[in-house]
Design a protein around this motif. Structure first.
Motif, mmCIF file in Angstrom:
data_model
loop_
_atom_site.group_PDB
_atom_site.id
_atom_site.type_symbol
_atom_site.label_atom_id
_atom_site.label_comp_id
_atom_site.label_asym_id
_atom_site.label_seq_id
_atom_site.Cartn_x
_atom_site.Cartn_y
_atom_site.Cartn_z
ATOM 1 N N MET A 1 44.207 27.708 40.242
ATOM 2 C CA MET A 1 43.323 28.712 40.823
ATOM 3 C C MET A 1 43.716 28.930 42.280
ATOM 4 S SD MET A 1 39.203 28.496 40.902
ATOM 5 C CE MET A 1 38.274 29.482 42.006
ATOM 6 N N SER A 2 43.990 30.157 42.674
ATOM 7 C CA SER A 2 44.368 30.431 44.053
ATOM 8 C C SER A 2 43.122 30.664 44.900
ATOM 9 C CB SER A 2 45.290 31.641 44.122
ATOM 10 O OG SER A 2 44.598 32.802 43.746
ATOM 11 N N SER A 3 43.287 30.424 46.184
ATOM 12 C CA SER A 3 42.172 30.547 47.107
ATOM 13 C C SER A 3 41.973 32.000 47.540
ATOM 14 C CB SER A 3 42.435 29.683 48.332
ATOM 15 O OG SER A 3 41.411 29.840 49.270
ATOM 16 N N ASP A 4 40.702 32.393 47.695
ATOM 17 C CA ASP A 4 40.367 33.713 48.215
ATOM 18 C C ASP A 4 39.965 33.627 49.685
ATOM 19 O OD1 ASP A 4 40.812 35.054 45.806
ATOM 20 O OD2 ASP A 4 38.787 34.647 45.095
ATOM 21 N N ILE A 5 40.280 32.513 50.314
ATOM 22 C CA ILE A 5 39.934 32.277 51.715
ATOM 23 C C ILE A 5 41.194 32.389 52.560
ATOM 24 C CG2 ILE A 5 39.278 30.462 53.348
ATOM 25 C CD1 ILE A 5 36.882 31.504 52.003
ATOM 26 N N SER A 6 41.074 33.059 53.703
ATOM 27 C CA SER A 6 42.171 33.044 54.670
ATOM 28 C C SER A 6 41.597 32.773 56.057
ATOM 29 C CB SER A 6 42.964 34.350 54.645
ATOM 30 O OG SER A 6 42.172 35.438 55.009
ATOM 31 N N ILE A 7 42.358 32.039 56.830
ATOM 32 C CA ILE A 7 42.004 31.761 58.220
ATOM 33 C C ILE A 7 42.616 32.895 59.026
ATOM 34 C CG2 ILE A 7 42.295 30.158 60.139
ATOM 35 C CD1 ILE A 7 42.641 27.956 57.888
ATOM 36 N N THR A 8 41.777 33.725 59.616
ATOM 37 C CA THR A 8 42.286 34.918 60.288
ATOM 38 C C THR A 8 42.432 34.772 61.792
ATOM 39 O OG1 THR A 8 40.047 35.817 60.334
ATOM 40 C CG2 THR A 8 41.453 36.486 58.503
ATOM 41 N N ASN A 9 41.742 33.787 62.387
ATOM 42 C CA ASN A 9 41.824 33.637 63.829
ATOM 43 C C ASN A 9 41.318 32.265 64.230
ATOM 44 O OD1 ASN A 9 42.156 34.240 66.544
ATOM 45 N ND2 ASN A 9 41.018 36.160 66.437
ATOM 46 N N VAL A 10 41.939 31.676 65.246
ATOM 47 C CA VAL A 10 41.464 30.440 65.859
ATOM 48 C C VAL A 10 41.480 30.676 67.360
ATOM 49 C CG1 VAL A 10 41.835 27.970 66.182
ATOM 50 C CG2 VAL A 10 42.464 29.040 64.010
ATOM 51 N N ARG A 11 40.375 30.341 68.010
ATOM 52 C CA ARG A 11 40.299 30.496 69.464
ATOM 53 C C ARG A 11 39.907 29.159 70.076
ATOM 54 N NH1 ARG A 11 36.521 35.780 70.183
ATOM 55 N NH2 ARG A 11 35.104 34.407 69.087
ATOM 56 N N HIS A 12 40.283 28.979 71.337
ATOM 57 C CA HIS A 12 39.808 27.826 72.090
ATOM 58 C C HIS A 12 39.452 28.284 73.503
ATOM 59 C CE1 HIS A 12 44.078 27.753 73.341
ATOM 60 N NE2 HIS A 12 43.603 27.252 74.465
ATOM 61 N N ASN A 31 36.857 36.021 53.369
ATOM 62 C CA ASN A 31 36.819 35.919 51.909
ATOM 63 C C ASN A 31 37.472 37.184 51.367
ATOM 64 O OD1 ASN A 31 36.235 35.895 49.192
ATOM 65 N ND2 ASN A 31 34.053 35.468 49.440
ATOM 66 N N THR A 32 38.676 37.041 50.831
ATOM 67 C CA THR A 32 39.406 38.201 50.308
ATOM 68 C C THR A 32 39.132 38.440 48.821
ATOM 69 O OG1 THR A 32 41.332 36.810 49.842
ATOM 70 C CG2 THR A 32 41.261 37.921 51.998
ATOM 71 N N GLY A 33 38.218 37.649 48.257
ATOM 72 C CA GLY A 33 37.915 37.749 46.830
ATOM 73 C C GLY A 33 36.810 38.751 46.533
ATOM 74 N N TYR A 34 36.349 38.702 45.285
ATOM 75 C CA TYR A 34 35.354 39.655 44.798
ATOM 76 C C TYR A 34 33.978 39.041 44.583
ATOM 77 C CZ TYR A 34 39.424 42.567 44.109
ATOM 78 O OH TYR A 34 40.572 43.291 44.309
ATOM 79 N N SER A 35 33.807 37.769 44.955
ATOM 80 C CA SER A 35 32.492 37.151 44.815
ATOM 81 C C SER A 35 32.223 36.234 45.997
ATOM 82 C CB SER A 35 32.393 36.361 43.500
ATOM 83 O OG SER A 35 33.380 35.359 43.463
#
Length: 124
Positions: A1-12, A31-35
């Motif tokens: 099962m592939s993940s529908d999550i992506s880390i789009t930005n990290v700030r400090h 969340n790039t998925g449909y649910s």
């Protein structure tokens, strides 16, 4: 099962942290998925796999992104640090990215001239 999550930005913050300063982190997750994904955890680990970011837990609706919130850590020595940003959907699904943090401060180097006991130039 592939993940529908992506880390789009990290700030400090602060932008140019110094040794001994508290560095706060914030992570944006999409969340790039449909649910809706229920109960995801966002954690940042240092080189020794110790958490440097208080775990944040939230639900993430389909097609949306969310910032996890600012949390801090103050035990960084001077120099570069390779941190692991991890988003866990459940025990089977994990998204991981590397984030480099550079911390300024005294690295223990001393600069100067090499001299003899009498003060003459000893570099010859």
């Amino acid at each position: 099962m592939s993940s529908d999550i992506s880390i789009t930005n990290v700030r400090h913050r602060p932008d140019d942290p110094q040794q001994g300063e508290t560095v706060e982190f914030n992570v944006e997750v999409e969340n790039t998925g449909y649910s809706t994904i229920d109960s995801i955890d966002v954690v940042i680990y240092d080189e020794s796999d110790s958490p440097v970011y208080v775990p944040v837990n939230f639900d993430l609706p389909a097609g949306e992104s969310q910032w996890g919130g600012w949390t801090g850590y103050s035990d960084f020595n001077a120099g570069p640090h390779e941190l692991s940003v991890v988003v866990e959907e459940d025990e089977a699904n994990e998204t991981k990215e590397t984030y480099t943090l550079s911390v300024g401060g005294d690295l223990g180097w001393i600069t100067g001239d090499v001299t003899t006991e009498s003060g003459g130039d000893a570099s010859n």
